[in-house]
Design a protein around this motif. Structure first.
Motif, PDB file in Angstrom:
ATOM      1  N   PRO A  30     -12.587  -8.870  -2.374  1.00  0.00           N
ATOM      2  CA  PRO A  30     -12.889  -7.628  -3.050  1.00  0.00           C
ATOM      3  C   PRO A  30     -14.104  -7.091  -2.839  1.00  0.00           C
ATOM      4  O   PRO A  30     -14.569  -5.952  -3.269  1.00  0.00           O
ATOM      5  CB  PRO A  30     -12.526  -7.948  -4.383  1.00  0.00           C
ATOM      6  N   ARG A  59      -9.296  -4.451   3.398  1.00  0.00           N
ATOM      7  CA  ARG A  59     -10.228  -4.226   2.397  1.00  0.00           C
ATOM      8  C   ARG A  59      -9.615  -3.537   1.174  1.00  0.00           C
ATOM      9  O   ARG A  59      -9.974  -3.929   0.232  1.00  0.00           O
ATOM     10  CB  ARG A  59     -11.497  -3.590   2.868  1.00  0.00           C
ATOM     11  N   GLU A  60      -8.618  -2.659   1.262  1.00  0.00           N
ATOM     12  CA  GLU A  60      -8.156  -1.801   0.210  1.00  0.00           C
ATOM     13  C   GLU A  60      -7.221  -2.614  -0.490  1.00  0.00           C
ATOM     14  O   GLU A  60      -7.197  -2.841  -1.797  1.00  0.00           O
ATOM     15  CB  GLU A  60      -7.361  -0.620   1.063  1.00  0.00           C
ATOM     16  N   LEU A  61      -6.634  -3.701   0.073  1.00  0.00           N
ATOM     17  CA  LEU A  61      -5.596  -4.432  -0.566  1.00  0.00           C
ATOM     18  C   LEU A  61      -6.291  -5.201  -1.477  1.00  0.00           C
ATOM     19  O   LEU A  61      -6.175  -5.578  -2.660  1.00  0.00           O
ATOM     20  CB  LEU A  61      -4.535  -5.236   0.154  1.00  0.00           C
ATOM     21  N   ARG A  77      -9.364  -4.867  -2.636  1.00  0.00           N
ATOM     22  CA  ARG A  77     -10.102  -4.040  -3.605  1.00  0.00           C
ATOM     23  C   ARG A  77      -8.984  -3.820  -4.773  1.00  0.00           C
ATOM     24  O   ARG A  77      -9.292  -3.966  -6.008  1.00  0.00           O
ATOM     25  CB  ARG A  77     -10.627  -2.855  -3.112  1.00  0.00           C
ATOM     26  N   ARG A  78      -7.759  -3.398  -4.671  1.00  0.00           N
ATOM     27  CA  ARG A  78      -6.779  -2.886  -5.438  1.00  0.00           C
ATOM     28  C   ARG A  78      -6.380  -4.062  -6.190  1.00  0.00           C
ATOM     29  O   ARG A  78      -6.176  -3.936  -7.542  1.00  0.00           O
ATOM     30  CB  ARG A  78      -5.605  -2.410  -4.648  1.00  0.00           C
ATOM     31  N   SER A 110      -9.501  -1.334   7.172  1.00  0.00           N
ATOM     32  CA  SER A 110      -9.242  -0.635   6.021  1.00  0.00           C
ATOM     33  C   SER A 110      -8.427  -1.217   5.254  1.00  0.00           C
ATOM     34  O   SER A 110      -8.230  -1.217   3.968  1.00  0.00           O
ATOM     35  CB  SER A 110      -8.980   0.872   6.378  1.00  0.00           C
ATOM     36  N   ALA A 111      -7.087  -1.457   5.730  1.00  0.00           N
ATOM     37  CA  ALA A 111      -5.811  -1.853   5.047  1.00  0.00           C
ATOM     38  C   ALA A 111      -6.259  -3.134   4.184  1.00  0.00           C
ATOM     39  O   ALA A 111      -5.882  -3.224   3.158  1.00  0.00           O
ATOM     40  CB  ALA A 111      -4.752  -2.041   5.817  1.00  0.00           C
ATOM     41  N   GLY A 155     -15.822  -6.868  -0.241  1.00  0.00           N
ATOM     42  CA  GLY A 155     -16.009  -6.126   1.255  1.00  0.00           C
ATOM     43  C   GLY A 155     -16.240  -6.978   2.255  1.00  0.00           C
ATOM     44  O   GLY A 155     -16.151  -6.633   3.372  1.00  0.00           O
ATOM     45  N   LEU A 189       0.919  -1.193  -0.137  1.00  0.00           N
ATOM     46  CA  LEU A 189       0.063   0.047  -0.004  1.00  0.00           C
ATOM     47  C   LEU A 189       0.843   1.106  -0.042  1.00  0.00           C
ATOM     48  O   LEU A 189       0.326   2.278  -0.082  1.00  0.00           O
ATOM     49  CB  LEU A 189      -0.817  -0.089   1.276  1.00  0.00           C
TER      50      LEU A 189
END
Ligand SMILES: NC(=O)C1=CN([C@@H]2O[C@H](COP(=O)(O)OP(=O)(O)OC[C@H]3O[C@@H](n4cnc5c(N)ncnc54)[C@H](O)[C@@H]3O)[C@@H](O)[C@H]2O)[C@@H](O)CC1
Ligand SMILES: [K+]
Length: 498
Positions: A411, A389-391, A393-394, A386-387, A413, A373
């Motif tokens: 991804p 979930r963001e990974l 998704r990305r 958040s970390a 959620g 990230l």
């Protein structure tokens, strides 16, 4: 089927919504709900410390403090000697009514000024802050928190240990280290992962009689993993039915990582396991574990036929980031097979980010997640939800963010939190083992989400079984036998150490 409140994890906003729903459904006042919390707190106190005769309750300005004042009233009625220490001169809203009830019952309040000694009691009750805590505690609160932590007296935290942010589990300053926490109405997600796990102690949920119908309409933000295993095998199964895992890794001097991943894949039920590694490791690997098919791979050309035969790839254990590892990494990802990426497989991904279109599971520890990230490790730990979930998704992949209370994020959620595992597992090779188990689950036909959930649960529970002989000194390979037992749904402990 509705999720049991005992598995459901909520954000603070969701908990507030549940509280509102509870007031309506139960047709009670805020004061009545607070009284229910105080009854639950007294019950917890008496069960854990039946001999306690004198307690100190440390009350903050909000409703968490209100819970504390009402606990004081009930504890006195039950015959305990109660000292109340308050952080502020007065209390707000509902808590003011609770404070008045404590006064009316003949109780006195001592203002905490920051320096005086704590009363000598059997239990300290932390009723400073709950879900309303939003910033680092000031000097006076910090001094009280430090004094409570430094005393040898056990601590019961109401709702959550003060100093902990209920949404993220972050502790921006001093934080109570509780022996027992009784949390009200619903689990707050932040208490289940990362640093928070050390502060909470034994965690109990008191639903205060809130009916199922209040929880049912609200989808929890996250769930605690359930203890699940694979279904039993068909009697006519052959090794081809259970997939072929190819572990790619083991650059110069790093054969151990590839071996552990491979052995874990075998113990977790993969039909066949091959290892593509440096020539120098092949004979040692074959001798140590003949069931592993180790092959010398000088570069991508030698890897191609192995990729073709494999059904799942475990890419990264001991792979290195040099030219050899990088070339294999590129070739392996082009194969379009379900893949688990770990270790240097992830470090290479941080250098050359991509979105995956084939089923992929990433298993970063906080350091690898930080590199992926482009942030600091502290930023990851400050908000692991958040970390993760963001990974996910990305990268379009299921992500396992390792560490106490490992998180599994999809991804879409979805997020699960692992309630098992122990600090003995913070040792070399544990991650390689997890990589192998995830790969084995994919090889046996699981989708990435199910594979990750099953593997994380099995790995952590195997760690807990193996740690019965002590957390310190636990080796990754100690988990292999319990892993096998758990993967076959044998009762806990039904295994022999090799
Ligand atoms: N609302 C309800 O229906 C119920 C609430 N209950 C209790 O109420 C708690 C939530 O109450 P509140 O919303 O009043 O919040 P808290 O009691 O957690 O208190 C936070 C208060 O302190 C202030 N504050 C936050 N961080 C601070 C800091 N670092 N330094 C100084 N002041 C700070 C806030 O402005 C707020 O007024 C729950 O955690 C639970 O213990 C329970 O009684 C069960 C029922
Ligand atoms: K508290």
């Amino acid at each position: 089927m509705p999720t049991s409140p005992h598995r459901a994890l909520y954000t603070v906003d969701q908990v507030r919504a549940l509280e509102h729903g509870a007031l309506d459904a139960l047709a009670v006042s805020n004061h009545e709900l607070m009284l229910r919390a105080a009854h639950a707190a007294l019950d917890t106190l008496r069960r854990h410390w039946p001999q306690a005769a004198r307690i100190a309750i440390h009350c903050g300005p909000g409703n968490n403090g209100g819970d504390g004042f009402l606990l004081g009233v009930l504890a006195r009625q039950a015959g305990l000697q109660v000292d109340v220490v308050a952080l502020t001169e007065s209390s707000r809203g509902e808590a003011a009514q609770a404070r008045a009830a404590w006064r009316a019952a003949g109780g006195s309040v001592r203002r905490w000024t920051g320096a005086e000694p704590l009363p000598a009691v059997d239990v300290h009750v932390d009723a400073m802050y709950g879900i309303g805590f939003s910033r680092a505690p000031g000097a006076a609160e910090s001094a009280l928190i430090d004094a409570i932590n430094a005393s040898a007296t056990p601590v019961l935290a109401l709702d959550l240990p003060s100093g902990l942010l209920a949404d993220s589990g972050d502790c921006p300053g001093a934080v109570i280290r509780a022996d027992v926490t009784v949390t009200f109405i619903a689990h707050k997600r932040g208490m289940h992962t990362g640093r928070a796990v050390d502060q909470v102690g034994v965690l109990e949920l008191a639903t205060l009689g809130v009916p199922e119908s209040v929880y049912a309409p609200l989808r929890p933000d996250a769930l605690l993993l359930a203890a699940e295993t694979l279904p039993p095998r068909a009697r006519h199964a052959n090794k081809g039915d259970n997939g072929h895992v190819l572990v790619i890794g083991g650059d110069h001097g790093m054969a151990g990582a590839a071996r552990l991943a491979g052995e874990a894949a075998l113990r977790a039920g993969a039909g066949l396991v091959s290892v593509a590694t440096r020539a120098e490791h092949v004979s040692a690997l074959n001798a140590a574990r003949p069931e592993l098919m180790a092959h010398a791979v000088g570069g991508p050309q030698a890897l191609e036929p192995m990729l073709e035969r494999a059904s799942v790839l475990a890419l990264g254990p001991g792979l290195g980031k040099a030219a050899w590892g990088h070339a294999l990494w590129l070739t392996a990802l082009d194969a379009g097979k379900p893949t688990v990426l770990d270790a240097d497989g992830l470090n290479l991904l941080a250098r050359e980010p991509r979105v995956f279109s084939t089923p992929t599971v990433l298993t970063p520890h906080p350091g690898e997640a930080a590199r992926l990230l482009g942030v600091a490790v502290d930023d990851i730990e400050r908000d692991r939800f958040s970390a993760a979930r963001e990974l996910a998704r990305r990268h379009g992949a299921v992500v396992v963010l390792k560490g106490a209370g490992s998180l599994i994020a999809d991804p879409d959620g979805r997020l699960d939190v692992c309630p098992w595992g122990n600090p003995g597992m913070a040792s070399g090779g544990m991650g390689d083992l997890l990589t192998g188990v995830v790969a084995a689950m994919l090889a046996q036909g699981c989708q990435p989400w199910d594979a990750a959930c099953l593997a994380v649960g099995l790995h952590a529970r195997a760690g807990d079984l193996a740690a019965r002989q002590g957390e310190r000194g636990l080796l990754a390979s100690d988990l292999l036998d319990p892993l096998r037992a758990l993967g076959n749904s044998l009762p806990d402990g039904a295994f022999l150490y090799a």
